[in-house]
Scaffold this motif. Structure first.
Motif, PDB file in Angstrom:
ATOM      1  N   PHE A 189       0.852  -1.176   0.000  1.00  0.00           N
ATOM      2  CA  PHE A 189       0.000   0.000   0.000  1.00  0.00           C
ATOM      3  C   PHE A 189       0.896   1.235   0.000  1.00  0.00           C
ATOM      4  O   PHE A 189       2.096   1.138   0.288  1.00  0.00           O
TER       5      PHE A 189
ATOM      6  N   GLN B 208       0.886   5.728   0.817  1.00  0.00           N
ATOM      7  CA  GLN B 208       0.166   6.886   1.335  1.00  0.00           C
ATOM      8  C   GLN B 208       0.976   8.137   1.037  1.00  0.00           C
ATOM      9  O   GLN B 208       2.113   8.275   1.496  1.00  0.00           O
TER      10      GLN B 208
ATOM     11  N   LYS C  10      -3.271  12.360   1.782  1.00  0.00           N
ATOM     12  CA  LYS C  10      -4.156  11.404   1.117  1.00  0.00           C
ATOM     13  C   LYS C  10      -4.318  10.150   1.973  1.00  0.00           C
ATOM     14  O   LYS C  10      -3.517   9.870   2.856  1.00  0.00           O
ATOM     15  N   GLU C  11      -5.360   9.404   1.662  1.00  0.00           N
ATOM     16  CA  GLU C  11      -5.584   8.148   2.371  1.00  0.00           C
ATOM     17  C   GLU C  11      -4.631   7.070   1.829  1.00  0.00           C
ATOM     18  O   GLU C  11      -4.151   7.147   0.707  1.00  0.00           O
ATOM     19  N   ARG C  12      -4.427   6.070   2.668  1.00  0.00           N
ATOM     20  CA  ARG C  12      -3.617   4.934   2.247  1.00  0.00           C
ATOM     21  C   ARG C  12      -4.352   4.206   1.124  1.00  0.00           C
ATOM     22  O   ARG C  12      -5.565   3.953   1.218  1.00  0.00           O
ATOM     23  N   GLU C  13      -3.630   3.857   0.065  1.00  0.00           N
ATOM     24  CA  GLU C  13      -4.255   3.199  -1.065  1.00  0.00           C
ATOM     25  C   GLU C  13      -3.533   1.913  -1.433  1.00  0.00           C
ATOM     26  O   GLU C  13      -2.321   1.782  -1.248  1.00  0.00           O
TER      27      GLU C  13
ATOM     28  N   GLU D 144      -3.326  -2.376  -8.593  1.00  0.00           N
ATOM     29  CA  GLU D 144      -4.132  -1.175  -8.792  1.00  0.00           C
ATOM     30  C   GLU D 144      -3.932  -0.724 -10.229  1.00  0.00           C
ATOM     31  O   GLU D 144      -2.843  -0.891 -10.807  1.00  0.00           O
TER      32      GLU D 144
END
Length: 126
Positions: free
Chosen positions: A37, A39, A43-46, A61
């Motif tokens: 992941f 971040q 921003k949010e963790r993606e 992703e």
């Protein structure tokens, strides 16, 4: 209990490559699916990528498909993220995670993962 330690981050120019590693402690590493992941500030963790316990299934992703590759070596208790053709928007702290997932299809949800590393910074300059 699994402890995860990431390494391999750094500063790279756009178009360059980095390989992140995540070393795991514990004898049960091979029973966990692993994920990466990231971040970015504010921003949010993606989700970035995930790999099944056997290495037979992977998930990416959309924005990293064709540029990033996740792999694992269960004999070395290590998971890797090869990142090619890096872009400034890839700049973030990258985290690896371990989870008892039955399928990587659910790996996009960080709450599915039980253990997390401390993160490694990746900075891509334009």
């Amino acid at each position: 209990q699994v402890q995860l330690v990431e390494s391999g981050g750094g500063l790279v120019q756009a178009g360059g490559s980095l390989r992140l590693s995540c070393a795991a402690s514990g004898r049960t590493f091979s029973s966990y699916a692993m994920g990466w992941f990231r971040q970015a500030p504010g921003k949010e963790r993606e989700f970035v990528a995930a790999i099944s316990w056997s290495g037979g299934s992977t998930l990416y992703e959309d924005s990293v498909k064709g540029r990033f590759s996740i792999s694992r070596d269960n004999a070395k208790n290590t998971v890797y993220l090869q990142m090619n053709s890096l872009k400034p928007e890839d700049t973030a702290v990258y985290y690896c995670a371990a989870g008892a997932l039955r399928t990587v299809a659910v790996a996009i949800d960080p709450s599915r993962f039980d253990y997390w590393g401390q993160g490694t910074q990746v900075t891509v300059s334009s």
